[in-house]
Design a protein around this motif. Sequence first.
Motif, PDB file in Angstrom:
ATOM      1  N   MET A 195       0.826  -1.210   0.000  1.00 53.95           N
ATOM      2  CA  MET A 195       0.000   0.000   0.000  1.00 53.95           C
ATOM      3  C   MET A 195       0.861   1.263   0.000  1.00 53.95           C
ATOM      4  N   VAL A 196       1.843   1.290   0.897  1.00 51.85           N
ATOM      5  CA  VAL A 196       2.697   2.477   1.029  1.00 51.85           C
ATOM      6  C   VAL A 196       3.509   2.711  -0.235  1.00 51.85           C
TER       7      VAL A 196
ATOM      8  N   GLN B 119       1.620   4.152  -3.181  1.00 48.22           N
ATOM      9  CA  GLN B 119       1.439   5.593  -3.027  1.00 48.22           C
ATOM     10  C   GLN B 119       2.730   6.353  -3.338  1.00 48.22           C
ATOM     11  N   GLN B 120       3.840   5.849  -2.838  1.00 53.91           N
ATOM     12  CA  GLN B 120       5.096   6.562  -3.032  1.00 53.91           C
ATOM     13  C   GLN B 120       5.615   6.470  -4.465  1.00 53.91           C
TER      14      GLN B 120
ATOM     15  N   SER C  68       3.590   6.983  -6.943  1.00 54.67           N
ATOM     16  CA  SER C  68       2.584   7.727  -7.682  1.00 54.67           C
ATOM     17  C   SER C  68       3.198   8.474  -8.865  1.00 54.67           C
TER      18      SER C  68
ATOM     19  N   GLY D 191      -1.906  -1.175  -5.169  1.00 54.43           N
ATOM     20  CA  GLY D 191      -1.917  -1.031  -3.719  1.00 54.43           C
ATOM     21  C   GLY D 191      -2.857  -1.981  -3.011  1.00 54.43           C
TER      22      GLY D 191
END
Length: 266
Positions: free
Chosen positions: A167-168, A171-172, A174, A241
């Motif tokens: 998940m993290v 996002q990072q 992106s 994610g």
Amino acid sequence: MARFTGKSIIVTGAGSGIGRAASLLFASEGGQLLCADKSDAVNETAALIASAGGTAHALQIDAGTEEDVVRAVNTACDHYGGLDVMFANAGISGGMANIFDTDVSLITEVLRVNLIGPYLAIKHAAPKIAERGGGAIVLTASVAGIRSGAGSPAYSASKAGVINLAMVSAQQLSGSNVRVNAICPGLTETGMTKPTFDYAREAGKTDRIGRLNPLRRGAQPEELAKVAAFLASDDASYVNGQAIAVDGGLSSSHPVTKQEYGKTAV
């Protein structure tokens, strides 16, 4: 199908189980494989791919060591001109000891391989995948990382970390067009679980394997490989994610009195 034609793919833990099944599947759909594993059984996986007309290179690494992960990424790029897919699948069980009987050194080793390994895979594979315009990273977590009851404290904690890492990192990353997802296997017949399956067969209790899930059976590695291949392919182009449970329905319920199909609960 040929979803991976011309794609450069790394699979860790490729010497057996889910990693071997995924390597064979990726290669059968045109992928160019770097099969990585600590065991020399990875050479057999590469040989199986080659004998079927596929493309594979075997490399023995420790998936929890940064230098080895860098070497795997660089080797794939050298052989195939870049990297499109990373399947960070390598892992260890760490036994079944409870919190009070587990040595800190064991927890440290389980986290090193099961959690730091996928972290290193993302850290070093993602930039190379982004350079090719995007692609996918798939991590092997576990239903043990979703809730209690499917593994030891050390193993379960490591796999919960993998789920959150997916998940993290999604996002990072992106804007990079690099997707990160995890599969969460239930009881699957692999090298890690072989003693359980062997015991059940010897004792004539194969009907008890996976009896807690609605499908009433364990999984075969190929069933997990198909889900990993989906997430790695453009078929899953808008999936990012996520942690996908592949467990026969085990994690779909809290503990309840089982109801047989076609019968009334009492």
